[in-house]
Design a protein around this motif. Structure first.
Motif, PDB file in Angstrom:
ATOM      1  N   GLY A 150     -16.363  15.712  -3.785  1.00  0.00           N
ATOM      2  CA  GLY A 150     -16.862  16.885  -3.837  1.00  0.00           C
ATOM      3  C   GLY A 150     -16.174  17.864  -2.736  1.00  0.00           C
ATOM      4  N   GLY A 151     -15.696  17.338  -1.683  1.00  0.00           N
ATOM      5  CA  GLY A 151     -15.256  18.521  -0.660  1.00  0.00           C
ATOM      6  C   GLY A 151     -13.809  18.616  -1.369  1.00  0.00           C
ATOM      7  N   GLU A 152     -13.137  17.459  -1.838  1.00  0.00           N
ATOM      8  CA  GLU A 152     -11.732  17.794  -2.332  1.00  0.00           C
ATOM      9  C   GLU A 152     -11.486  18.782  -3.388  1.00  0.00           C
ATOM     10  OE1 GLU A 152      -8.037  15.107  -4.565  1.00  0.00           O
ATOM     11  OE2 GLU A 152     -10.207  14.229  -4.103  1.00  0.00           O
ATOM     12  N   ARG A 153     -12.670  18.719  -4.375  1.00  0.00           N
ATOM     13  CA  ARG A 153     -12.944  19.482  -5.191  1.00  0.00           C
ATOM     14  C   ARG A 153     -12.705  21.002  -4.907  1.00  0.00           C
ATOM     15  NH1 ARG A 153     -17.166  17.752  -7.279  1.00  0.00           N
ATOM     16  NH2 ARG A 153     -16.033  16.049  -8.655  1.00  0.00           N
ATOM     17  N   LEU A 154     -13.727  21.271  -4.038  1.00  0.00           N
ATOM     18  CA  LEU A 154     -13.814  22.559  -3.507  1.00  0.00           C
ATOM     19  C   LEU A 154     -12.392  23.084  -2.755  1.00  0.00           C
ATOM     20  CD1 LEU A 154     -17.520  22.644  -1.919  1.00  0.00           C
ATOM     21  CD2 LEU A 154     -16.443  24.141  -3.866  1.00  0.00           C
ATOM     22  N   LEU A 155     -11.991  22.166  -2.020  1.00  0.00           N
ATOM     23  CA  LEU A 155     -10.391  22.532  -1.321  1.00  0.00           C
ATOM     24  C   LEU A 155      -9.556  22.746  -2.617  1.00  0.00           C
ATOM     25  CD1 LEU A 155     -10.401  19.701   1.303  1.00  0.00           C
ATOM     26  CD2 LEU A 155     -10.535  22.177   1.893  1.00  0.00           C
ATOM     27  N   GLY A 156      -9.405  21.935  -3.491  1.00  0.00           N
ATOM     28  CA  GLY A 156      -8.360  22.132  -4.458  1.00  0.00           C
ATOM     29  C   GLY A 156      -8.872  23.508  -5.144  1.00  0.00           C
ATOM     30  N   GLU A 157     -10.124  23.967  -5.436  1.00  0.00           N
ATOM     31  CA  GLU A 157     -10.335  25.250  -6.246  1.00  0.00           C
ATOM     32  C   GLU A 157      -9.887  26.293  -5.427  1.00  0.00           C
ATOM     33  OE1 GLU A 157     -14.627  25.285  -6.796  1.00  0.00           O
ATOM     34  OE2 GLU A 157     -14.424  23.566  -8.240  1.00  0.00           O
ATOM     35  N   HIS A 158      -9.792  26.154  -3.949  1.00  0.00           N
ATOM     36  CA  HIS A 158      -9.282  27.288  -3.212  1.00  0.00           C
ATOM     37  C   HIS A 158      -7.814  27.095  -2.584  1.00  0.00           C
ATOM     38  CE1 HIS A 158     -13.829  27.715  -3.495  1.00  0.00           C
ATOM     39  NE2 HIS A 158     -13.595  29.073  -3.332  1.00  0.00           N
ATOM     40  N   LEU A 159      -7.376  26.055  -3.182  1.00  0.00           N
ATOM     41  CA  LEU A 159      -5.764  25.959  -2.524  1.00  0.00           C
ATOM     42  C   LEU A 159      -5.015  27.327  -2.317  1.00  0.00           C
ATOM     43  CD1 LEU A 159      -3.598  24.136  -1.750  1.00  0.00           C
ATOM     44  CD2 LEU A 159      -3.138  23.582  -4.200  1.00  0.00           C
ATOM     45  N   PRO A 160      -5.273  28.184  -3.267  1.00  0.00           N
ATOM     46  CA  PRO A 160      -4.280  29.455  -3.258  1.00  0.00           C
ATOM     47  C   PRO A 160      -4.850  30.034  -2.082  1.00  0.00           C
ATOM     48  CG  PRO A 160      -5.172  29.460  -5.598  1.00  0.00           C
ATOM     49  CD  PRO A 160      -5.603  28.311  -4.704  1.00  0.00           C
ATOM     50  N   VAL A 161      -6.121  30.113  -1.816  1.00  0.00           N
ATOM     51  CA  VAL A 161      -6.500  30.946  -0.401  1.00  0.00           C
ATOM     52  C   VAL A 161      -6.069  30.225   0.737  1.00  0.00           C
ATOM     53  CG1 VAL A 161      -8.568  31.612   0.822  1.00  0.00           C
ATOM     54  CG2 VAL A 161      -8.511  32.075  -1.375  1.00  0.00           C
ATOM     55  N   ILE A 162      -6.143  28.708   0.775  1.00  0.00           N
ATOM     56  CA  ILE A 162      -5.629  27.956   1.948  1.00  0.00           C
ATOM     57  C   ILE A 162      -4.236  28.288   2.191  1.00  0.00           C
ATOM     58  CG2 ILE A 162      -5.327  25.721   2.852  1.00  0.00           C
ATOM     59  CD1 ILE A 162      -8.023  24.899   1.300  1.00  0.00           C
ATOM     60  N   GLU A 163      -3.153  28.122   1.129  1.00  0.00           N
ATOM     61  CA  GLU A 163      -1.952  28.415   1.090  1.00  0.00           C
ATOM     62  C   GLU A 163      -1.694  29.696   1.724  1.00  0.00           C
ATOM     63  OE1 GLU A 163       2.279  28.261   0.674  1.00  0.00           O
ATOM     64  OE2 GLU A 163       0.648  26.810   1.331  1.00  0.00           O
ATOM     65  N   LEU A 164      -2.317  30.765   1.154  1.00  0.00           N
ATOM     66  CA  LEU A 164      -2.153  32.178   1.671  1.00  0.00           C
ATOM     67  C   LEU A 164      -2.513  32.255   3.065  1.00  0.00           C
ATOM     68  CD1 LEU A 164      -1.442  35.133   0.927  1.00  0.00           C
ATOM     69  CD2 LEU A 164      -4.122  35.634   0.320  1.00  0.00           C
ATOM     70  N   LEU A 165      -3.594  31.640   3.592  1.00  0.00           N
ATOM     71  CA  LEU A 165      -3.977  31.686   5.103  1.00  0.00           C
ATOM     72  C   LEU A 165      -2.678  30.871   5.770  1.00  0.00           C
ATOM     73  CD1 LEU A 165      -5.720  31.779   7.472  1.00  0.00           C
ATOM     74  CD2 LEU A 165      -6.772  29.892   6.857  1.00  0.00           C
ATOM     75  N   ARG A 166      -2.192  29.965   5.104  1.00  0.00           N
ATOM     76  CA  ARG A 166      -0.924  29.299   5.983  1.00  0.00           C
ATOM     77  C   ARG A 166       0.184  30.030   5.994  1.00  0.00           C
ATOM     78  NH1 ARG A 166       3.680  27.227   5.362  1.00  0.00           N
ATOM     79  NH2 ARG A 166       3.735  27.904   3.045  1.00  0.00           N
ATOM     80  N   LEU A 167       0.463  30.699   5.178  1.00  0.00           N
ATOM     81  CA  LEU A 167       1.423  31.969   4.937  1.00  0.00           C
ATOM     82  C   LEU A 167       1.652  33.087   6.066  1.00  0.00           C
ATOM     83  CD1 LEU A 167       2.239  32.302   1.043  1.00  0.00           C
ATOM     84  CD2 LEU A 167       3.660  31.065   2.933  1.00  0.00           C
ATOM     85  N   SER A 168       0.090  33.421   6.087  1.00  0.00           N
ATOM     86  CA  SER A 168      -0.305  34.363   7.064  1.00  0.00           C
ATOM     87  C   SER A 168      -0.079  34.007   8.327  1.00  0.00           C
ATOM     88  CB  SER A 168      -1.746  34.879   6.785  1.00  0.00           C
ATOM     89  OG  SER A 168      -2.031  35.783   7.867  1.00  0.00           O
ATOM     90  N   LEU A 169      -0.660  32.719   8.763  1.00  0.00           N
ATOM     91  CA  LEU A 169      -0.496  32.196   9.938  1.00  0.00           C
ATOM     92  C   LEU A 169       1.004  31.913  10.453  1.00  0.00           C
ATOM     93  CD1 LEU A 169      -3.512  29.888   9.988  1.00  0.00           C
ATOM     94  CD2 LEU A 169      -3.179  32.203  11.173  1.00  0.00           C
ATOM     95  N   SER A 170       1.959  31.468   9.527  1.00  0.00           N
ATOM     96  CA  SER A 170       3.156  31.076   9.715  1.00  0.00           C
ATOM     97  C   SER A 170       4.080  32.398  10.035  1.00  0.00           C
ATOM     98  CB  SER A 170       3.855  30.555   8.517  1.00  0.00           C
ATOM     99  OG  SER A 170       5.075  30.181   8.709  1.00  0.00           O
ATOM    100  N   ASP A 171       3.641  33.604   9.024  1.00  0.00           N
ATOM    101  CA  ASP A 171       4.367  34.857   9.318  1.00  0.00           C
ATOM    102  C   ASP A 171       4.145  35.362  10.786  1.00  0.00           C
ATOM    103  OD1 ASP A 171       5.476  34.841   6.762  1.00  0.00           O
ATOM    104  OD2 ASP A 171       3.817  36.108   5.766  1.00  0.00           O
TER     105      ASP A 171
END
Length: 226
Positions: A146-167
């Motif tokens: 169930g946790g993986e399902r929610l993480l996968g559904e929000h993968l674009p947001v997680i990647e966007l957060l990663r990009l923001s932090l990286s920048d």
């Protein structure tokens, strides 16, 4: 002959064992927490756990933990607040990117709340249910599927957060990279969604969440932390 077929779980972006995925989720949930006395007292233990991670993600976690160990606590706390609490594009609340503090966000939050309750978990009043460390702890320790399902559904947001932090040069970007590595590779649709979210930014506040709450415990502390 059976007509039923089990659907195979998507392979993560980096090949790793289920144990490694859950370890990354648990470590990230901890290192993304506010750097108070409890977290700082666990750094040796967390470093020992990070040493067991796959080569693709281990250096990033080790660098983040070294940063947390080597930075004065007052500076570490100030940087955390500046990074996650004062920057709209670095919020750890996953639904905030798409909905901001609008009434639509209330329905999105219910998705998380129901998943936790279905697994027998009652969320306390300290955080909203879409807080990334809360979801990661849930995936690591309660319901990996169930946790993986929610993480996968929000993968674009997680990647966007990663990009923001990286920048911004934040060492916390390494932890987000670790989470992304545990999930299926980004699709074309995911990248399109990332571009849309990045271009629009979190919506401005239209209304408070409380009048639209379907669960009085869900929105506790919503004014204090997003």
């Amino acid at each position: 002959m059976s007509l039923l077929k089990l659907r195979r779980r998507p392979e993560p972006a980096v090949r790793m064992s289920e144990r490694d995925r859950r370890l990354i989720w648990r470590l990230t949930a901890l290192v993304l927490d506010y750097p108070g006395r409890e977290l700082l007292g666990m750094l040796d233990e967390l470093s020992a756990a990070a040493a067991e991670l796959p080569d693709e993600v281990r250096p990033g976690f080790e660098a983040l933990l070294a940063h947390q160990r080597g930075t004065p606590p007052i500076d570490l706390a100030a940087d955390y607040v500046q990074t996650f609490d004062l920057r709209r594009r670095a919020s750890l609340h996953l639904t905030f990117y798409a909905y901001g503090d609008t009434r639509k966000r209330g329905m999105a939050l219910l998705r998380f709340k129901h998943a936790y309750r279905h697994a027998g978990v009652e969320l306390g009043d300290e955080e909203l249910p879409d807080h990334l460390p809360v979801l990661l702890e849930f995936a690591a320790t309660v319901d990996p599927v169930g946790g993986e399902r929610l993480l996968g559904e929000h993968l674009p947001v997680i990647e966007l957060l990663r990009l923001s932090l990286s920048d911004s040069g934040s060492p916390y970007a390494a932890a987000l990279a670790g989470v992304v590595a545990t999930l299926p590779p980004l699709t074309t649709a995911d990248r399109r969604r990332i571009a849309e979210l990045a271009a629009a930014g979190p919506p401005e506040e239209e209304v408070g969440l409380e009048p639209f709450s379907m669960d009085p415990t869900m929105f506790a502390d919503s004014e204090g932390r997003r």
